[in-house]
Motif scaffolding. Structure first.
Motif, PDB file in Angstrom:
ATOM      1  N   ASN A 158       0.934  -1.495   0.154  1.00 16.37           N
ATOM      2  CA  ASN A 158      -0.100  -0.395  -0.255  1.00 16.37           C
ATOM      3  C   ASN A 158       0.572   1.159   0.188  1.00 16.37           C
ATOM      4  O   ASN A 158       2.095   1.441   1.037  1.00 16.37           O
ATOM      5  N   PRO A 159       1.527   2.056  -0.937  1.00 19.99           N
ATOM      6  CA  PRO A 159      -0.182   2.109  -2.454  1.00 19.99           C
ATOM      7  C   PRO A 159       0.151   1.526  -3.184  1.00 19.99           C
ATOM      8  O   PRO A 159      -0.552   1.709  -4.360  1.00 19.99           O
ATOM      9  N   THR A 160       0.864   0.827  -3.924  1.00 17.46           N
ATOM     10  CA  THR A 160       1.387   0.734  -5.494  1.00 17.46           C
ATOM     11  C   THR A 160       1.766  -0.717  -5.467  1.00 17.46           C
ATOM     12  O   THR A 160       1.289  -1.000  -6.832  1.00 17.46           O
ATOM     13  N   GLY A 161       0.653  -1.662  -4.647  1.00 14.40           N
ATOM     14  CA  GLY A 161       0.258  -3.249  -4.962  1.00 14.40           C
ATOM     15  C   GLY A 161       1.467  -3.965  -5.713  1.00 14.40           C
ATOM     16  O   GLY A 161       0.952  -4.652  -5.915  1.00 14.40           O
ATOM     17  N   ALA A 162       2.657  -3.465  -5.151  1.00 16.49           N
ATOM     18  CA  ALA A 162       3.910  -4.139  -5.639  1.00 16.49           C
ATOM     19  C   ALA A 162       3.920  -5.606  -4.674  1.00 16.49           C
ATOM     20  O   ALA A 162       4.093  -5.793  -3.907  1.00 16.49           O
ATOM     21  N   ILE A 163       4.525  -7.051  -5.359  1.00 10.00           N
ATOM     22  CA  ILE A 163       5.405  -7.544  -4.617  1.00 10.00           C
ATOM     23  C   ILE A 163       6.261  -8.004  -5.370  1.00 10.00           C
ATOM     24  O   ILE A 163       6.368  -8.116  -6.593  1.00 10.00           O
ATOM     25  N   PRO A 164       7.394  -8.314  -3.876  1.00 11.21           N
ATOM     26  CA  PRO A 164       8.457  -9.140  -4.756  1.00 11.21           C
ATOM     27  C   PRO A 164       8.506  -9.980  -5.675  1.00 11.21           C
ATOM     28  O   PRO A 164       7.251 -11.151  -4.989  1.00 11.21           O
ATOM     29  N   THR A 165       9.921 -10.225  -5.895  1.00 12.64           N
ATOM     30  CA  THR A 165      10.177 -11.838  -6.435  1.00 12.64           C
ATOM     31  C   THR A 165      10.354 -12.781  -5.117  1.00 12.64           C
ATOM     32  O   THR A 165      10.527 -12.286  -4.142  1.00 12.64           O
ATOM     33  N   ARG A 166       9.650 -14.076  -5.150  1.00 11.85           N
ATOM     34  CA  ARG A 166       9.950 -14.373  -4.222  1.00 11.85           C
ATOM     35  C   ARG A 166      11.403 -15.305  -4.575  1.00 11.85           C
ATOM     36  O   ARG A 166      11.362 -15.467  -2.650  1.00 11.85           O
ATOM     37  N   ALA A 167      11.990 -14.769  -4.845  1.00 14.89           N
ATOM     38  CA  ALA A 167      14.086 -15.141  -4.433  1.00 14.89           C
ATOM     39  C   ALA A 167      14.441 -13.692  -3.260  1.00 14.89           C
ATOM     40  O   ALA A 167      15.043 -13.593  -2.502  1.00 14.89           O
ATOM     41  N   PHE A 169      11.937 -12.172  -1.546  1.00 10.12           N
ATOM     42  CA  PHE A 169      10.973 -12.308  -0.533  1.00 10.12           C
ATOM     43  C   PHE A 169      12.058 -13.680   0.691  1.00 10.12           C
ATOM     44  O   PHE A 169      12.830 -13.442   1.820  1.00 10.12           O
ATOM     45  N   ASP A 170      12.904 -14.315  -0.197  1.00 10.90           N
ATOM     46  CA  ASP A 170      13.356 -16.303   0.653  1.00 10.90           C
ATOM     47  C   ASP A 170      14.868 -14.979   0.924  1.00 10.90           C
ATOM     48  O   ASP A 170      15.430 -15.759   2.165  1.00 10.90           O
ATOM     49  N   ALA A 171      15.451 -13.643   0.438  1.00 11.74           N
ATOM     50  CA  ALA A 171      16.838 -13.200   0.995  1.00 11.74           C
ATOM     51  C   ALA A 171      16.877 -12.609   1.797  1.00 11.74           C
ATOM     52  O   ALA A 171      17.516 -12.791   2.687  1.00 11.74           O
ATOM     53  N   LEU A 172      15.503 -11.920   2.020  1.00  9.86           N
ATOM     54  CA  LEU A 172      15.291 -10.946   2.842  1.00  9.86           C
ATOM     55  C   LEU A 172      15.281 -11.577   4.617  1.00  9.86           C
ATOM     56  O   LEU A 172      15.861 -12.009   5.290  1.00  9.86           O
ATOM     57  N   VAL A 173      13.619 -12.840   4.335  1.00 14.55           N
ATOM     58  CA  VAL A 173      13.735 -13.900   5.383  1.00 14.55           C
ATOM     59  C   VAL A 173      15.061 -14.934   6.016  1.00 14.55           C
ATOM     60  O   VAL A 173      15.576 -14.350   7.096  1.00 14.55           O
ATOM     61  N   GLU A 174      15.847 -14.945   4.987  1.00 17.21           N
ATOM     62  CA  GLU A 174      17.536 -15.896   4.763  1.00 17.21           C
ATOM     63  C   GLU A 174      17.648 -14.308   5.943  1.00 17.21           C
ATOM     64  O   GLU A 174      18.671 -14.659   6.937  1.00 17.21           O
ATOM     65  N   LEU A 175      18.328 -13.358   5.685  1.00 10.52           N
ATOM     66  CA  LEU A 175      19.038 -12.388   5.652  1.00 10.52           C
ATOM     67  C   LEU A 175      18.370 -11.950   7.624  1.00 10.52           C
ATOM     68  O   LEU A 175      19.330 -11.705   8.243  1.00 10.52           O
ATOM     69  N   CYS A 176      17.116 -11.900   7.893  1.00 15.85           N
ATOM     70  CA  CYS A 176      16.765 -11.354   9.017  1.00 15.85           C
ATOM     71  C   CYS A 176      16.870 -12.798  10.277  1.00 15.85           C
ATOM     72  O   CYS A 176      17.590 -12.912  11.349  1.00 15.85           O
ATOM     73  N   ARG A 177      16.833 -14.142   9.752  1.00 19.31           N
ATOM     74  CA  ARG A 177      17.250 -15.363  10.497  1.00 19.31           C
ATOM     75  C   ARG A 177      18.948 -15.188  10.438  1.00 19.31           C
ATOM     76  O   ARG A 177      18.997 -15.263  11.722  1.00 19.31           O
ATOM     77  N   GLU A 178      19.680 -14.992  10.492  1.00 19.38           N
ATOM     78  CA  GLU A 178      21.018 -14.938  10.141  1.00 19.38           C
ATOM     79  C   GLU A 178      21.377 -13.919  11.447  1.00 19.38           C
ATOM     80  O   GLU A 178      22.427 -13.525  12.112  1.00 19.38           O
ATOM     81  N   ARG A 179      20.390 -12.189  11.647  1.00 21.70           N
ATOM     82  CA  ARG A 179      20.703 -11.611  12.383  1.00 21.70           C
ATOM     83  C   ARG A 179      19.548 -11.863  13.409  1.00 21.70           C
ATOM     84  O   ARG A 179      20.088 -11.206  14.639  1.00 21.70           O
ATOM     85  N   GLY A 180      18.447 -12.379  13.238  1.00 21.94           N
ATOM     86  CA  GLY A 180      18.159 -12.671  14.472  1.00 21.94           C
ATOM     87  C   GLY A 180      16.579 -11.454  14.993  1.00 21.94           C
ATOM     88  O   GLY A 180      16.056 -10.996  15.646  1.00 21.94           O
ATOM     89  N   VAL A 181      16.698 -10.440  13.723  1.00 23.17           N
ATOM     90  CA  VAL A 181      15.694  -9.635  13.153  1.00 23.17           C
ATOM     91  C   VAL A 181      14.481 -10.680  12.857  1.00 23.17           C
ATOM     92  O   VAL A 181      13.977 -11.184  12.431  1.00 23.17           O
ATOM     93  N   TRP A 182      13.232  -9.828  13.798  1.00 22.11           N
ATOM     94  CA  TRP A 182      11.786 -10.047  13.649  1.00 22.11           C
ATOM     95  C   TRP A 182      11.781  -9.352  12.172  1.00 22.11           C
ATOM     96  O   TRP A 182      11.665  -8.183  12.235  1.00 22.11           O
ATOM     97  N   LEU A 183      10.795  -9.872  11.157  1.00 14.78           N
ATOM     98  CA  LEU A 183      10.020  -9.925  10.650  1.00 14.78           C
ATOM     99  C   LEU A 183       8.782  -9.423  10.854  1.00 14.78           C
ATOM    100  O   LEU A 183       8.357 -10.106  10.650  1.00 14.78           O
ATOM    101  N   PHE A 184       8.532  -8.119  10.853  1.00 13.52           N
ATOM    102  CA  PHE A 184       6.755  -7.492  10.518  1.00 13.52           C
ATOM    103  C   PHE A 184       6.369  -7.113   9.785  1.00 13.52           C
ATOM    104  O   PHE A 184       7.468  -6.223   8.453  1.00 13.52           O
ATOM    105  N   SER A 185       5.549  -8.516   9.169  1.00 11.95           N
ATOM    106  CA  SER A 185       4.996  -8.438   7.508  1.00 11.95           C
ATOM    107  C   SER A 185       3.357  -7.759   7.576  1.00 11.95           C
ATOM    108  O   SER A 185       2.793  -8.778   7.882  1.00 11.95           O
ATOM    109  N   ASP A 186       3.297  -6.748   7.234  1.00 14.77           N
ATOM    110  CA  ASP A 186       1.331  -6.563   7.177  1.00 14.77           C
ATOM    111  C   ASP A 186       1.242  -7.262   5.445  1.00 14.77           C
ATOM    112  O   ASP A 186       1.350  -6.867   4.152  1.00 14.77           O
ATOM    113  N   GLU A 187      -0.135  -7.547   5.501  1.00 12.15           N
ATOM    114  CA  GLU A 187      -0.300  -9.168   4.516  1.00 12.15           C
ATOM    115  C   GLU A 187      -1.849  -8.774   4.616  1.00 12.15           C
ATOM    116  O   GLU A 187      -2.125  -9.999   3.804  1.00 12.15           O
TER     117      GLU A 187
END
Length: 378
Positions: A158-167, A169-187
């Motif tokens: 919101n507001p663009t309607g954009a969706i990232p590629t699965r690659a 998205f997966d890279a962001l999840v892995e980055l947060c996992r490596e750093r122990g960072v919470w990922l807050f996702s408005d879905e």
């Protein structure tokens, strides 16, 4: 607390403008329409509802129904809220301290930025406007600090309607996992993807420190129920959210919870209906903007029911949005509503909605406005 620019603007125009062309929700239903879809059992459930306090976590059958929309969560992984603004507020207060650092994508829903800004240092990372609003995982990585506690995302955006590629998205999840960072996702716009192959997993399903934020207001088109939730498989986090809610709404509305259970029981029918409305309205917007190429730059979004076209007129988008609501009663959201305190954000765009019925009257009014100004149709 900073003014909520969007809601302040809506307070003036949302219920007085003749054509609400920037609505962020899908077409709603009446109570009778919803109960007709859900059947006699749902009607009896509502009429026999006890009007006392409800559970702070949310009714067990409601949480069970919500959990069925996830792959790896059960009812004990769900915390309900009154709408989702309450959930965002509670989560930011629970997760962040003044010693922390948060990262937020831009553009965004204002609460995702201003609420953490009230607590700690926040860095904005822009979606790449010149690349169909792509998610820049490298920029998020570069923005991380030793005290980064949280990354906040919103897709479909919101507001663009954009969706990232699965690659990405997966890279962001892995980055947060490596750093122990919470990922807050408005879905909140998930399931309104125009191409289902672009649909992303829900963060709570794939990441042990992920919080999936959702609500019946947007994709389901039922904002009047004020039923939202956070899904998270970290039970300590959910316990902390529950305790914080004791200082807010305490619990939800019993009739709303009954109607929410009814809605989720027929979710496939509601979603099919709403996707059809969005699909048809997207076609109409494609045709409208094709008639005015000197004035607008339009690419329909990947998902959700809002879009963020660029206005190319010499008067500027702020004047355009002001003049069209004052003369034709057409409500749009100019870029100033989506300004960011963190980084420079686009200043020449406006939000338009495509989730509700009745878009034809609004488009006709827009055409009258443009034609009166001498803007020719190709």
């Amino acid at each position: 607390m900073r003014d909520f620019a969007l809601e302040t603007h809506f307070a003036k125009w949302e219920f007085s403008a003749r054509h609400h062309m920037t609505a962020s929700d899908a077409e709603s239903l009446s109570v009778s329409e919803l109960l007709a879809m859900a059947g006699q059992g749902a009607r009896d459930d509502l009429m026999n509802c006890w009007l006392g306090y409800t559970e702070t976590r949310g009714a067990p059958d409601l949480r069970a129904a919500i959990a069925q929309t996830y792959d790896a969560c059960d009812a004990d992984d769900i915390q309900c809220f009154v709408g989702i603004e309450e959930g965002i507020y509670a989560a930011m207060r629970v997760m962040l301290t003044p010693a922390d650092h948060a990262i937020v994508i831009v553009p965004n829903y204002q609460a995702a930025e201003t609420l953490p800004l009230e607590i700690c240092e926040v860095t904005g990372v822009a979606l790449r406007e010149d690349d169909d609003w792509a998610l820049d995982v490298d920029a998020i990585k570069a923005a991380m600090r030793p005290n980064t506690r949280l990354v906040s995302i919103n897709f479909p955006n919101n507001p663009t309607g954009a969706i990232p590629t699965r690659a990405a998205f997966d890279a962001l999840v892995e980055l947060c996992r490596e750093r122990g960072v919470w990922l807050f996702s408005d879905e909140v716009y998930r399931l309104l993807e125009l191409d289902e192959s672009k649909r992303l997993p829900q963060v709570a399903d794939v990441y042990e420190r992920g919080l999936s934020v959702n609500v019946l207001s947007k994709t389901y088109g039922l904002p009047g129920l004020r039923v939202g939730w956070i899904a998270c498989r970290d039970r300590d986090m959910l316990n902390r959210l529950e305790r914080y809610r004791h200082y807010l709404s305490i619990c939800g509305s019993a009739p709303s919870e009954r109607l929410a259970v009814a809605a989720l029981s027929v979710r496939d029918r509601i979603l099919e209906r709403n996707r059809g409305i969005v699909r048809e309205n997207r076609r109409k917007l494609d045709a409208f903007f094709a008639d005015y190429p000197p004035l607008f730059e339009w690419h329909h979004p990947d998902g959700g029911c809002v879009a963020y076209p660029r206005y190319l007129g010499a008067d500027g988008v702020e004047a355009f949005c002001r003049d069209i609501v004052e003369t034709e009663g057409v409500l749009l959201l100019p870029a100033s509503i989506y300004r960011s305190e963190l980084i420079e954000a686009p200043t020449d765009r406006f939000r338009i909605g495509m989730g509700r019925k009745g878009i034809d009257a609004g488009l006709d009014a827009m055409r009258r406005f443009l034609d009166r100004r001498g803007n020719s149709i190709t």
